[in-house]
Design a protein around this motif. Structure first.
Motif, PDB file in Angstrom:
ATOM      1  N   GLN A  94      37.851  46.865  34.961  1.00  0.00           N
ATOM      2  CA  GLN A  94      38.150  46.410  36.318  1.00  0.00           C
ATOM      3  C   GLN A  94      37.339  47.225  37.330  1.00  0.00           C
ATOM      4  OE1 GLN A  94      40.204  44.016  37.293  1.00  0.00           O
ATOM      5  NE2 GLN A  94      41.649  43.639  35.634  1.00  0.00           N
ATOM      6  N   ARG A 109      41.473  48.904  43.491  1.00  0.00           N
ATOM      7  CA  ARG A 109      40.913  47.995  42.487  1.00  0.00           C
ATOM      8  C   ARG A 109      40.305  46.773  43.165  1.00  0.00           C
ATOM      9  NH1 ARG A 109      45.226  46.467  38.072  1.00  0.00           N
ATOM     10  NH2 ARG A 109      45.818  44.969  39.680  1.00  0.00           N
ATOM     11  N   ASN A 110      39.509  46.036  42.422  1.00  0.00           N
ATOM     12  CA  ASN A 110      38.756  44.919  42.981  1.00  0.00           C
ATOM     13  C   ASN A 110      39.647  43.847  43.616  1.00  0.00           C
ATOM     14  OD1 ASN A 110      36.026  43.985  43.315  1.00  0.00           O
ATOM     15  ND2 ASN A 110      36.536  42.290  41.942  1.00  0.00           N
ATOM     16  N   ASP A 111      40.906  43.767  43.188  1.00  0.00           N
ATOM     17  CA  ASP A 111      41.820  42.765  43.749  1.00  0.00           C
ATOM     18  C   ASP A 111      42.641  43.316  44.911  1.00  0.00           C
ATOM     19  OD1 ASP A 111      43.450  44.512  42.407  1.00  0.00           O
ATOM     20  OD2 ASP A 111      44.421  43.001  41.150  1.00  0.00           O
ATOM     21  N   GLY A 112      42.378  44.575  45.322  1.00  0.00           N
ATOM     22  CA  GLY A 112      43.096  45.167  46.442  1.00  0.00           C
ATOM     23  C   GLY A 112      44.285  46.007  46.049  1.00  0.00           C
ATOM     24  N   CYS A 113      44.597  46.098  44.761  1.00  0.00           N
ATOM     25  CA  CYS A 113      45.691  46.956  44.304  1.00  0.00           C
ATOM     26  C   CYS A 113      45.325  48.412  44.566  1.00  0.00           C
ATOM     27  CB  CYS A 113      45.946  46.732  42.817  1.00  0.00           C
ATOM     28  SG  CYS A 113      47.238  47.777  42.118  1.00  0.00           S
ATOM     29  N   ARG A 122      39.244  42.752  49.305  1.00  0.00           N
ATOM     30  CA  ARG A 122      39.595  41.372  48.979  1.00  0.00           C
ATOM     31  C   ARG A 122      38.560  40.389  49.525  1.00  0.00           C
ATOM     32  NH1 ARG A 122      46.177  41.575  50.063  1.00  0.00           N
ATOM     33  NH2 ARG A 122      46.701  42.480  48.023  1.00  0.00           N
ATOM     34  N   ARG A 123      37.950  40.749  50.631  1.00  0.00           N
ATOM     35  CA  ARG A 123      36.957  39.861  51.238  1.00  0.00           C
ATOM     36  C   ARG A 123      35.587  39.994  50.581  1.00  0.00           C
ATOM     37  NH1 ARG A 123      37.721  41.566  55.942  1.00  0.00           N
ATOM     38  NH2 ARG A 123      35.970  43.029  56.133  1.00  0.00           N
ATOM     39  N   GLY A 177      34.911  42.337  47.735  1.00  0.00           N
ATOM     40  CA  GLY A 177      34.866  42.946  46.419  1.00  0.00           C
ATOM     41  C   GLY A 177      34.373  44.377  46.500  1.00  0.00           C
ATOM     42  N   ILE A 201      41.906  47.528  51.897  1.00  0.00           N
ATOM     43  CA  ILE A 201      42.334  46.415  51.033  1.00  0.00           C
ATOM     44  C   ILE A 201      41.727  45.100  51.514  1.00  0.00           C
ATOM     45  CG2 ILE A 201      44.344  45.031  50.338  1.00  0.00           C
ATOM     46  CD1 ILE A 201      45.955  47.700  50.438  1.00  0.00           C
ATOM     47  N   CYS A 237      36.533  49.331  40.413  1.00  0.00           N
ATOM     48  CA  CYS A 237      37.450  50.125  41.231  1.00  0.00           C
ATOM     49  C   CYS A 237      36.683  51.230  41.921  1.00  0.00           C
ATOM     50  CB  CYS A 237      38.590  50.704  40.384  1.00  0.00           C
ATOM     51  SG  CYS A 237      38.031  51.746  39.011  1.00  0.00           S
ATOM     52  N   TRP A 243      41.868  51.471  34.871  1.00  0.00           N
ATOM     53  CA  TRP A 243      41.078  50.348  35.378  1.00  0.00           C
ATOM     54  C   TRP A 243      39.662  50.371  34.815  1.00  0.00           C
ATOM     55  CZ3 TRP A 243      42.907  51.266  41.098  1.00  0.00           C
ATOM     56  CH2 TRP A 243      44.247  50.856  41.210  1.00  0.00           C
TER      57      TRP A 243
END
Length: 329
Positions: free
Chosen positions: A20, A45-49, A68-69, A71, A64, A22, A15
């Motif tokens: 990305q 990761r920034n997208d919640g992964c 997601r809310r 970042g 997560i 993270c 990442w």
């Protein structure tokens, strides 16, 4: 198969390389019961992964949702605590009285994750120190017995090398044992000089070696993170390897066989000038008594005893195969 720790670090490195945002999340303290031990890690990761885990899932869900809310906006490591109140413990799935403390560390190219992975590839034991005030990271050689350390200003975690398991013999029982051990994050090496036994071995993450077992033991130099298990029933293959393993620092040395064969094996090994303390380290008949009959059940029995020894659990004699069967008769 990579250990969970390696999977997390490799995800972080990828990442970072991809640009990305993270973070690395590490369990640093627990009070009462907790789902995951100190040192457990999770990459987010920034997208919640996410990769890895720090709880039974509820804390991950909260992390997560926050990412997601909001970042990943942290620029410095942060200490976060879950489960202080009874309501929080219930909300985050912690056992009664359980509290868990995490360090959430935003990562960048200066976090030295790639450098850490490179040194782990060289089988080094590395201490990674994170300055909690500046986020600066340093890597220094670790030492046996060193544990994770958390102070007011720094977090130091220990990485590599993995636990190793040398299995002597490539029979059916060895295949089941190798599968279980690989699933428990061991680096598994199966040694058998007999080509007919090695045919068809293709288990991911398991190294199958054509060598004389005693030569391989000498080459491997088993340390306190290594176990050696002999499963051939052939003294020509097992005995010399067991002799070398019993003289090493291996935390577990065991051999398959009946009580009678085990007694004969000890008599043979005594002729190799092993002392009483070294002979006493040999586990045999190997495994815990669970009424196992099939190779799969025997493999579970062996891995259970090995795990107990690894974790420093003192087992009553009644649980061991030799004593349990003697009591039955």
């Amino acid at each position: 198969m990579d250990s969970i720790d390696l999977e997390v670090l490799k995800a972080c490195a990828q990442w970072i390389a991809d640009g990305q945002p993270c973070a690395l999340v590490t369990v640093v303290r627990t009070w009462g019961s907790s789902p995951r031990p100190e040192g457990a890690t999770l990459a987010i990761r920034n997208d919640g992964c996410v990769v890895g885990s720090v709880s039974g899932g509820c804390i991950e869900d909260d992390l997560i949702a926050r990412v997601r809310r909001e970042g990943i906006r942290r620029t410095l490591p942060e200490l976060v605590r879950y489960g202080i109140s009874a309501d929080e413990a219930h909300r985050f799935g912690l056992p009664c009285g359980g509290t868990i403390e995490l360090v959430i560390e935003p990562l960048s190219s200066t976090s030295m994750v790639a450098a850490l992975l490179q040194r782990l590839e060289n089988h080094e034991l590395i201490a990674r120190r994170v300055d909690l005030r500046s986020g600066a990271v340093t890597l220094v050689p670790g030492h046996a017995g060193q544990a994770m350390q958390l102070s007011q200003h720094a977090l130091t975690t220990l990485h590599g090398p993995r636990w190793r398991l040398l299995i002597i013999g490539a029979g059916q029982l060895s295949r089941f044992l190798a599968q279980i051990a690989a699933g428990m994050d061991y680096h598994v090496i199966v040694c058998d000089p007999r080509a007919e036994y090695r045919i068809g071995w293709n288990l991911p993450g398991v190294d199958v070696v054509h060598a004389m077992p005693d030569d391989l033991v000498l080459t491997m130099k088993p340390d306190a993170r290594c176990a050696v298990v002999a499963l051939t029933h052939d003294p020509k293959l097992d005995d010399l390897a067991l002799m070398e393993a019993l003289k090493s620092e291996a935390f577990y040395v065991g051999a398959i066989g009946s009580r009678i064969n085990n007694a004969k094996r000890r008599e043979r090994l005594a002729q190799f000038e092993l002392n009483a303390a070294q002979l006493a380290r040999l586990h045999g008949p190997i495994g815990l008594y669970i009424g196992s009959k099939t190779p799969a059940e025997i493999a579970i029995s062996i891995m259970a005893e090995l795990t107990a020894v690894k974790n420093g659990v003192a087992l009553p004699d009644a649980m061991r195969v030799e004593h349990a069967k003697a009591a039955m008769h």
